[in-house]
Design a protein around this motif. Structure first.
Motif, PDB file in Angstrom:
ATOM      1  N   UNK A 400       8.062   9.270  -5.883  1.00  0.00           N
ATOM      2  CA  UNK A 400       6.803   8.920  -6.696  1.00  0.00           C
ATOM      3  C   UNK A 400       7.358   8.352  -8.217  1.00  0.00           C
ATOM      4  N   UNK A 401       8.574   7.475  -7.485  1.00  0.00           N
ATOM      5  CA  UNK A 401       9.212   6.675  -8.742  1.00  0.00           C
ATOM      6  C   UNK A 401       8.982   5.450  -8.576  1.00  0.00           C
ATOM      7  N   UNK A 402       8.917   4.657  -9.626  1.00  0.00           N
ATOM      8  CA  UNK A 402       8.920   3.067  -9.317  1.00  0.00           C
ATOM      9  C   UNK A 402      10.262   2.610  -8.765  1.00  0.00           C
ATOM     10  N   UNK A 433       9.991   9.984   4.142  1.00  0.00           N
ATOM     11  CA  UNK A 433       8.901  10.368   3.443  1.00  0.00           C
ATOM     12  C   UNK A 433       7.734   9.315   3.295  1.00  0.00           C
ATOM     13  N   UNK A 434       6.784   9.537   2.358  1.00  0.00           N
ATOM     14  CA  UNK A 434       5.790   8.635   2.016  1.00  0.00           C
ATOM     15  C   UNK A 434       6.016   7.447   0.838  1.00  0.00           C
ATOM     16  N   UNK A 435       5.767   6.146   1.188  1.00  0.00           N
ATOM     17  CA  UNK A 435       6.294   5.431   0.056  1.00  0.00           C
ATOM     18  C   UNK A 435       4.642   4.739  -0.038  1.00  0.00           C
ATOM     19  N   UNK A 436       4.518   4.436  -1.298  1.00  0.00           N
ATOM     20  CA  UNK A 436       3.050   4.025  -1.793  1.00  0.00           C
ATOM     21  C   UNK A 436       2.861   2.593  -2.408  1.00  0.00           C
ATOM     22  N   UNK A 437       2.020   2.008  -1.784  1.00  0.00           N
ATOM     23  CA  UNK A 437       1.828   0.436  -2.184  1.00  0.00           C
ATOM     24  C   UNK A 437       0.570   0.477  -2.853  1.00  0.00           C
ATOM     25  N   UNK A 438       0.502  -0.142  -4.293  1.00  0.00           N
ATOM     26  CA  UNK A 438      -0.534  -0.019  -4.919  1.00  0.00           C
ATOM     27  C   UNK A 438      -1.038  -1.412  -5.736  1.00  0.00           C
ATOM     28  N   UNK A 439      -2.434  -1.637  -5.843  1.00  0.00           N
ATOM     29  CA  UNK A 439      -2.740  -2.814  -6.374  1.00  0.00           C
ATOM     30  C   UNK A 439      -4.168  -2.679  -7.153  1.00  0.00           C
ATOM     31  N   UNK A 440      -4.294  -3.274  -8.424  1.00  0.00           N
ATOM     32  CA  UNK A 440      -5.459  -2.941  -9.403  1.00  0.00           C
ATOM     33  C   UNK A 440      -5.824  -4.223  -9.766  1.00  0.00           C
ATOM     34  N   UNK A 441      -7.067  -4.410 -10.175  1.00  0.00           N
ATOM     35  CA  UNK A 441      -7.730  -5.528 -10.900  1.00  0.00           C
ATOM     36  C   UNK A 441      -8.706  -4.742 -11.774  1.00  0.00           C
ATOM     37  N   UNK A 442      -9.657  -5.726 -12.638  1.00  0.00           N
ATOM     38  CA  UNK A 442     -10.509  -5.056 -13.824  1.00  0.00           C
ATOM     39  C   UNK A 442     -11.483  -4.430 -13.059  1.00  0.00           C
ATOM     40  N   UNK A 443     -11.860  -4.462 -11.719  1.00  0.00           N
ATOM     41  CA  UNK A 443     -12.931  -3.637 -11.157  1.00  0.00           C
ATOM     42  C   UNK A 443     -12.454  -2.623 -10.147  1.00  0.00           C
ATOM     43  N   UNK A 444     -11.193  -2.318 -10.221  1.00  0.00           N
ATOM     44  CA  UNK A 444     -10.829  -1.167  -9.268  1.00  0.00           C
ATOM     45  C   UNK A 444      -9.239  -1.229  -8.898  1.00  0.00           C
ATOM     46  N   UNK A 445      -9.060  -0.168  -8.113  1.00  0.00           N
ATOM     47  CA  UNK A 445      -7.543  -0.126  -7.643  1.00  0.00           C
ATOM     48  C   UNK A 445      -7.656   0.449  -6.451  1.00  0.00           C
ATOM     49  N   UNK A 446      -6.390  -0.086  -5.632  1.00  0.00           N
ATOM     50  CA  UNK A 446      -6.281   0.619  -4.153  1.00  0.00           C
ATOM     51  C   UNK A 446      -4.810   1.155  -4.002  1.00  0.00           C
ATOM     52  N   UNK A 447      -4.581   2.084  -3.189  1.00  0.00           N
ATOM     53  CA  UNK A 447      -3.289   2.591  -3.085  1.00  0.00           C
ATOM     54  C   UNK A 447      -3.316   3.057  -1.448  1.00  0.00           C
ATOM     55  N   UNK A 448      -2.224   2.905  -0.759  1.00  0.00           N
ATOM     56  CA  UNK A 448      -1.990   3.331   0.760  1.00  0.00           C
ATOM     57  C   UNK A 448      -0.635   3.567   0.736  1.00  0.00           C
ATOM     58  N   UNK A 449      -0.338   4.689   1.626  1.00  0.00           N
ATOM     59  CA  UNK A 449       0.914   5.102   1.826  1.00  0.00           C
ATOM     60  C   UNK A 449       1.240   4.584   3.138  1.00  0.00           C
ATOM     61  N   UNK A 450       2.788   4.493   3.315  1.00  0.00           N
ATOM     62  CA  UNK A 450       3.636   3.778   4.559  1.00  0.00           C
ATOM     63  C   UNK A 450       4.547   4.950   4.556  1.00  0.00           C
ATOM     64  N   UNK A 451       4.694   5.644   5.870  1.00  0.00           N
ATOM     65  CA  UNK A 451       5.377   6.622   6.261  1.00  0.00           C
ATOM     66  C   UNK A 451       6.667   6.154   6.697  1.00  0.00           C
ATOM     67  N   UNK A 452       8.027   6.579   5.899  1.00  0.00           N
ATOM     68  CA  UNK A 452       9.231   6.015   6.549  1.00  0.00           C
ATOM     69  C   UNK A 452       9.947   7.256   7.224  1.00  0.00           C
ATOM     70  N   UNK A 453      10.334   6.830   8.640  1.00  0.00           N
ATOM     71  CA  UNK A 453      11.066   8.024   9.222  1.00  0.00           C
ATOM     72  C   UNK A 453      12.734   7.556   9.238  1.00  0.00           C
ATOM     73  N   UNK A 454      13.459   8.192   8.899  1.00  0.00           N
ATOM     74  CA  UNK A 454      14.865   7.655   8.898  1.00  0.00           C
ATOM     75  C   UNK A 454      15.686   8.666  10.059  1.00  0.00           C
ATOM     76  N   UNK A 455      16.070   7.883  11.139  1.00  0.00           N
ATOM     77  CA  UNK A 455      16.605   8.675  12.268  1.00  0.00           C
ATOM     78  C   UNK A 455      18.102   8.588  12.410  1.00  0.00           C
ATOM     79  N   UNK A 456      18.759   9.862  12.509  1.00  0.00           N
ATOM     80  CA  UNK A 456      20.214  10.093  12.654  1.00  0.00           C
ATOM     81  C   UNK A 456      20.381   9.595  13.950  1.00  0.00           C
ATOM     82  N   UNK A 457      21.615   8.849  14.228  1.00  0.00           N
ATOM     83  CA  UNK A 457      22.306   8.366  15.295  1.00  0.00           C
ATOM     84  C   UNK A 457      22.791   9.382  16.246  1.00  0.00           C
ATOM     85  N   UNK A 458      23.015  10.443  15.638  1.00  0.00           N
ATOM     86  CA  UNK A 458      23.775  11.557  16.257  1.00  0.00           C
ATOM     87  C   UNK A 458      22.957  12.790  16.716  1.00  0.00           C
TER      88      UNK A 458
END
Length: 461
Positions: A400-402, A433-458
């Motif tokens: 939840x950091x910028x 984990x979950x990464x969050x994309x956000x956008x807002x204007x003067x009549x509302x805002x929206x936010x969606x999550x995108x899940x990132x899975x980091x896979x170890x090669x071993x």
């Protein structure tokens, strides 16, 4: 024997025009035969040899002003030639009958006419040597001494007889020129005309005024409105039905006055604004204000614009040419429409444009993204709709950091309608984990999550 330097004897260095004068070229020494020549230089510097003169004596029986100038003689024999020093002959004359000119005037029979409250100068000139001295008389009373009599803001009371007396103080002679000056006072300038909307922007009022003068000026409109030939003194107002008036119609107000040789006029033109009303919405950078702007530029008179909600309730106040409605941000406006109405007298019906407000809607091509550990990965966020437009799409990481706070770890690239987040050198423990994309204007805002899975090669069995 060579000729000596000659000298000139002059009977009168200041002869009066019309009298006689003689000049003699004297010589102390010189063997005969001796020839003589005479040279004249006039006031403008033109040097000429006197034709037909081969004598030591010049006799002018009737001298005139054209004889004024420098003279010198030339004596020559077979041995040499010599010039004398120059001598000045100054012919006294005048004054001639003065010439009187009047600035800002018109020539009339026997004199000049001028308009009241103008600055007027009467200029007197009379040829004389020495130069003339001038005295002005108004109706036989002395009013000024000098060649130019100036009257600041002349009044009708200054009508009368003006006499310029030119004096030659050397000869004690004078000459006089008398002229009549008549002061006219029509209205200043030209008629003033304009048009304005009346009757709730359905008709045009044409107003023409030309105040002042005596007798009062008369004014009239052309073409004659509504088929009527009306004329009024000083001012006139006529009503023209707006929808019955063609676009780009020109109306001319003619003003006439007995003091003027030609009528004066003014004109006004009415035309529709170009195209159709244009409206749009935007917001301040921090979405503190919602601004809806409407314009219908050009035209005369200017169009009247006002905002209304979709239910017809007026918003704000009517304005000419353009109208900006400022509202506080609210999610209640999302999905709502605002209508800008525009009215012009030449248009039979009012025109309008519509602004529909929408809160942002975000989407992504992949809501779950996987990557092998150690590689870079890109997350994509798409702005599906928004009005007014959002100024920026922002990202927060799985903590939840910028992301802007960690430029070495994250890179953001965006344009209108999309934004990409790049996670560099992914780590299975730290970056999944979950990464969050956000956008807002003067009549509302929206936010969606995108899940990132980091896979170890071993992977152990």
């Amino acid at each position: 024997m060579s000729v000596s330097k000659p000298y000139i004897m002059l009977s009168d260095p200041l002869p009066v025009e019309g009298t006689s004068v003689w000049m003699r070229c004297g010589l102390e020494n010189g063997t005969e035969p001796i020839n003589y020549a005479w040279e004249q230089e006039n006031r403008s510097g033109l040097v000429t040899m006197l034709a037909g003169v081969n004598s030591s004596l010049i006799n002018i029986t009737c001298v005139n002003r054209n004889h004024t100038g420098w003279y010198r003689c030339l004596a020559r024999n077979e041995v040499n030639q010599q010039y004398s020093e120059r001598i000045w002959l100054d012919v006294i004359y005048g004054p001639d009958v003065p010439q009187v000119d009047v600035t800002s005037s018109s020539v009339t029979e026997g004199g000049f006419s001028v308009l009241e409250k103008r600055n007027v100068s009467l200029v007197c000139q009379a040829s004389s040597n020495p130069a003339s001295q001038y005295v002005w008389f108004y109706n036989n009373s002395h009013v000024y001494s000098g060649p130019q009599l100036t009257i600041i803001k002349i009044l009708r009371m200054h009508t009368g007889s003006y006499a310029c007396v030119a004096k030659n103080t050397y000869l004690n002679t004078s000459s006089t020129k008398t002229t009549a000056l008549t002061v006219y006072y029509p209205p200043d300038g030209a008629p003033s005309c304009t048009l304005s909307p009346v009757n709730n922007y359905t008709d045009l009022a044409l107003f023409c005024s030309w105040v002042g003068g005596f007798p009062p000026a008369t004014v009239k409109w052309s073409p004659y409105l509504n088929g009527k030939n009306r004329e009024g003194a000083t001012n006139i107002t006529q009503i023209q039905a707006g929808p019955d008036t063609a676009n780009n119609s020109v109306f001319i107000c003619h003003g006439s006055h007995v003091a003027l040789n030609a009528p004066q006029s003014c004109s006004t033109r009415t035309w529709l604004p170009y195209g159709e009303p244009q409206c749009f919405a935007n917001s301040s950078r921090d979405n503190e204000y919602l601004m809806m702007s409407c314009s219908w530029e050009g035209g005369f008179p200017l169009a009247l614009l006002w905002w209304a909600s979709s239910s017809g309730d007026m918003q704000g106040t009517p304005e000419k040419n353009s109208n900006t409605l400022i509202l506080h941000p609210s999610s209640n406006y999302s999905g709502k429409a605002f209508v800008c109405h525009a009215k012009h007298p030449l248009a039979k019906e009012s025109m309008q444009c519509v602004v529909r407000l929408e809160a942002p809607v975000l989407m992504t091509q992949r809501s779950v993204v996987s990557v092998f550990e150690g590689n870079d990965v890109q997350l994509t966020c798409i702005l599906n709709q928004s009005y007014p437009a959002v100024t920026e799409i922002t990202w927060r990481n799985n903590m939840q950091q910028k992301v802007e706070d960690k430029p070495s770890k994250y890179a953001v690239k965006q344009a209108a309608g999309w934004s990409n987040l790049t996670v560099r050198e992914t780590d299975g423990m730290a970056d999944s984990g979950h990464y969050w994309c956000s956008a807002a204007n003067a009549v509302g805002k929206a936010e969606i999550p995108i899940t990132l899975l980091v896979i170890s090669e071993f992977i152990t069995n």
